[in-house]
Design a protein around this motif. Structure first.
Motif, short mmCIF file in Angstrom:
data_model
loop_
_atom_site.label_atom_id
_atom_site.label_comp_id
_atom_site.label_asym_id
_atom_site.label_seq_id
_atom_site.Cartn_x
_atom_site.Cartn_y
_atom_site.Cartn_z
N LEU A 120 80.99 -15.09 -37.17
CA LEU A 120 80.26 -14.38 -36.12
C LEU A 120 81.19 -13.43 -35.37
N SER A 148 68.85 -19.87 -34.74
CA SER A 148 69.63 -20.35 -35.87
C SER A 148 69.37 -21.83 -36.13
N GLN A 171 73.39 -11.00 -36.92
CA GLN A 171 74.12 -10.47 -35.78
C GLN A 171 74.57 -9.03 -36.03
N PRO A 229 81.01 -10.09 -37.89
CA PRO A 229 79.75 -10.18 -38.64
C PRO A 229 79.62 -9.18 -39.77
N ARG A 260 67.03 -6.72 -34.39
CA ARG A 260 67.08 -8.14 -34.02
C ARG A 260 65.96 -8.50 -33.05
N ASP A 317 73.72 -16.05 -40.37
CA ASP A 317 73.74 -15.79 -38.93
C ASP A 317 74.56 -14.53 -38.62
N ALA A 318 75.66 -14.35 -39.34
CA ALA A 318 76.49 -13.17 -39.13
C ALA A 318 75.76 -11.91 -39.57
N ARG A 347 70.60 -3.83 -32.61
CA ARG A 347 69.92 -4.65 -31.59
C ARG A 347 68.41 -4.50 -31.65
#
Length: 233
Positions: free
Chosen positions: A106, A210, A168, A109, A175, A164-165, A172
């Protein structure tokens, strides 16, 4: 062919700008470029420009970009595992190891996408594998089971960490759009067509989070249950 550059060719050398060139500096600069511009920024020419040196100088430290990728992957592992000292509780130690690995990816990423699945054959990775298999051996598993179960453990950790990375690393806006889908699109589905989703609609917001912690808990519970010391006599 060996993946390591001979030691005598890894001497520190100053660049045109007076910076002392080293493997550590090259890897740190590569990670910065990837973080700013993505994996496509990883080229000898761009690295040379960022370091203020002739691109050919990088070949004194790495055979090519793939060799550099392995060094980057190993650097992430090393940073994640720095200071890790397993205690007597092997389950707690594996849980901390898993969290450290995820945190390491993370932290970088955009590098995780190509680093998480490589075998670095370098010291940080070797020490991590030694630690993980050693913990399972301490739980009473034999060498064959410890090796196989460690592979299961670390593949699960790396898969979740890389996913998860990757999320990330998204812009934005993307996401936020994905998060909103669970509270918008999935809340308005036809109950007759999607009865299961309708019954769970109030809980679907958790789908945007997550599942790393729960996945690791489930895996460690299974490992504890299968450990020779935990089996009924």
């Amino acid at each position: 062919m060996t993946t390591r550059v001979p030691q005598e060719r890894s001497r520190r050398r100053p660049t045109r700008s007076g910076v002392l060139l080293s493997e550590e500096l090259i890897v740190a600069t590569a990670l910065r470029l990837i973080g700013e511009h993505g994996p496509e920024a990883l080229s000898v020419r761009r690295l040379g420009t960022a370091l203020g040196c002739d691109p050919s100088a990088l070949y004194r430290y790495f055979h090519g970009t793939d060799d550099l990728v392995l060094a980057i992957a190993d650097r992430i592992i090393g940073d994640a595992m720095a200071g890790f000292a397993p205690g007597d509780d092997w389950v707690a130690a594996l849980r901390e190891m898993a969290r450290r690995v995820r945190a390491g990816y993370l932290a970088h990423p955009r590098a995780a996408a190509f680093a998480s699945y490589r075998v670095t054959r370098r010291q940080n990775e070797i020490r991590a594998v030694e630690t993980g298999i050693g913990l399972l051996l301490s739980a009473g598993f034999g060498p064959a089971d410890a090796t196989r179960l460690y592979l299961t453990f670390i593949d699960t950790v790396l898969s979740h960490a890389a996913m998860d990375a990757a999320f990330q690393a998204l812009p934005r806006q993307q996401r936020e759009s994905d998060h909103r889908a669970w509270s918008e699109v999935y809340q308005g589905l036809d109950p007759a067509s999607y009865p299961a989703l309708t019954s769970a609609r109030r809980e679907l917001h958790a789908m945007g989070e997550s599942s790393f912690e729960e996945a690791i808990d489930l895996l460690l519970e299974a490992l504890r249950a299968r450990a020779p010391g935990s089996r009924p006599r």
